[in-house]
Design a protein around this motif. Structure first.
Motif, PDB file in Angstrom:
ATOM      1  N   UNK B 297       0.716  -1.144   0.093  1.00  0.00           N
ATOM      2  CA  UNK B 297      -0.120   0.084   0.079  1.00  0.00           C
ATOM      3  C   UNK B 297       0.717   1.107  -0.188  1.00  0.00           C
ATOM      4  N   UNK B 300       2.849   1.762  -3.260  1.00  0.00           N
ATOM      5  CA  UNK B 300       2.143   2.216  -4.416  1.00  0.00           C
ATOM      6  C   UNK B 300       1.905   3.379  -4.376  1.00  0.00           C
ATOM      7  N   UNK B 301       1.693   4.145  -3.198  1.00  0.00           N
ATOM      8  CA  UNK B 301       1.293   5.721  -3.215  1.00  0.00           C
ATOM      9  C   UNK B 301       2.505   6.240  -3.393  1.00  0.00           C
ATOM     10  N   UNK B 304       3.551   6.205  -6.980  1.00  0.00           N
ATOM     11  CA  UNK B 304       2.734   7.048  -7.768  1.00  0.00           C
ATOM     12  C   UNK B 304       3.025   8.396  -7.778  1.00  0.00           C
ATOM     13  N   UNK B 313       1.121   0.101 -12.640  1.00  0.00           N
ATOM     14  CA  UNK B 313       1.606  -0.636 -11.086  1.00  0.00           C
ATOM     15  C   UNK B 313       0.841  -1.913 -10.819  1.00  0.00           C
TER      16      UNK B 313
END
Lengths: 122, 323
Positions: B297, B300-301, B304, B313
């Motif tokens: 989690x 990913x952030x 990004x 992704x």
């Protein structure tokens, strides 16, 4: 007229390109990212896509009542005019990056503006 | 009150309960694992009554058309007659061909399954311990390279399935598995695109399949693999990965430890921090993330925000089991 704007901006491919840029701007902005802290980024991105489609004058089924219901929990957490303006500004900057004409950006801003009262629950 | 009918018995559905809740509460043996609509272990078929569309999300069109749904995601409005999934829903039989230790906690399990059709490196399968208990494991094997399906199974404290695999399962045993599932795999769409693979612990499994699959497809762009563990003894396949990096100039392998002073070519830190420090801008990269859900989690952030596109992704579906 709205449909013409949506096509002028570039339709769904333009929405997809804009979501990536717009959502990144919003997440990186400490003034507003607290309202977007859902851990599920895919769900958030889907919401942003629905929002941009509407703002670009594309096909959507939002009513004023939906807007009210959908943002009530954020209004309770302090969502106000300043936050609203910041989001609209990020959207305009996104469209400039994608070389959308200023006249179209103004139209998008006007569509956003038409939702202000419902979003802020007034 | 709506009822769920299974095997000629009725199970009352209380307010806010899913079909899985009602059946399990009533004592029916229904397999389940993630309870989040991801692993598809609790697949069932509705033969009478209507099921909400949410409970069919992620299922193949052919299964949806035949009334299959996920019991953990299904809160029906009325009475429903259901049955257990048949052979067409993809329960397969596999034979254990090898069990090999990879490090202190992780074994490699090689399975032969003649009925499994095509799969993609990076997908996962469910392994059934018995009629009700199963867990999802990523495939570390790649089609066309490895003769068998391979899983990396970490022994989880009090883990019912991992404990059984480590202690009871023997070469030659037969086990029930699912069809390959999941969308975390390599597509040969752009052979020049730089690839970033981040994994922790046994999250290396799908990445080990994906990296070799990409090379087999002739991927030419740079491939950076960061594998992290707290301590050095948590890393594995290091010789194989160093060899892969020697054979392919495009491959960079970074074994990382977060809780001890690194020795040799090890790097100190968390995989996301090290990758972001090395690469800074990720616009245009394709990213694969596998391992602990919190790591996935947060990575990913951050990736990004560093420019990686959402559509580029891929994350595996590892979820800590609720069952």
């Amino acid at each position: 007229m709205s449909q013409a704007l949506f096509e002028k901006i570039g339709g769904e491919p333009a929405v997809n390109a804009a979501v990536d840029i717009f959502y990144r701007k919003v997440l990186a902005d400490d003034r507003v990212n607290g309202f977007f802290d859902d851990v599920d980024m895919d769900r958030q991105a889907a919401k942003q896509k629905a929002f941009l489609t509407m703002a670009f004058g594309g096909p959507n089924h939002y009513t004023g009542a939906d807007m009210r219901r959908g943002h009530a929990h954020l209004v309770a957490r302090g969502l106000n005019d300043r936050h609203f303006d910041i989001i609209v500004e990020h959207l305009a900057a996104t469209l400039r990056e994608l070389n959308v004409a200023e006249a179209s950006i103004d139209q998008v801003a006007a569509i956003c503006e038409s939702t202000r009262k419902d979003v802020l629950g007034r | 009150m709506p009822e769920i009918l299974l095997d000629g018995k009725g199970y009352a559905l209380a307010d806010g309960e899913t079909v899985l809740d009602a059946l399990t509460r009533g004592g029916a043996a229904v397999p389940s694992s993630c309870r989040s609509g991801v692993c598809q272990t609790c697949l069932m078929r509705a033969v009478e009554g209507s099921i909400p569309a949410e409970s069919q999300k992620g299922l193949k069109g052919t299964l949806q058309a035949r009334g299959y749904f996920l019991a953990c995601q299904c809160m029906p409005g009325g009475t429903l007659r259901v049955e257990r999934p048949g052979a067409e829903a993809g329960r397969l039989s596999a034979t254990v061909r090898a069990i090999t230790p990879l490090n202190r906690d992780i074994v490699s399990v090689a399975l032969e399954c003649s009925d499994m059709g095509d799969y993609r490196a990076g997908q996962f399968i469910n392994v059934f311990k018995d009629g009700t208990v199963s867990r999802s494991y990523s495939l570390a094997s790649a089609p066309g390279i490895d003769p068998h399906l391979t899983l990396h199974v970490r022994k989880v404290a009090e883990g019912r399935v991992s404990g059984w695999i480590h202690e009871t399962l023997r070469v030659g045993d037969t086990v029930a598995i699912s069809q390959p599932l999941g969308e975390c795999f390599y597509l040969p769409s752009d052979p020049e695109q730089p690839l970033l693979l981040l994994g922790t612990g046994s999250g290396l499994a799908p990445l080990y399949g994906i990296i070799r699959d990409a090379l087999r497809h002739g991927h030419r762009g740079p491939i950076h693999l960061y594998h992290g563990s707290r301590h050095k003894d948590g890393l594995y396949l290091t010789d194989e990965l160093h060899a892969l990096a020697r054979e392919h100039a495009s491959v960079q392998y970074h074994p990382c430890v977060s809780r001890e002073e690194p020795s040799g070519d090890l790097r100190r830190g968390r995989v996301v921090d090290l990758a972001l420090g090395d690469l800074t801008a990720l616009a245009g990269w394709r990213v694969f993330l596998c391992g602990h859900p919190d790591m996935v989690q947060s990575a990913r952030k951050r990736l990004y925000l560093a420019g990686a596109s959402l559509k580029d992704m891929y994350a595996d579906a590892f979820i800590r089991s609720a069952a």
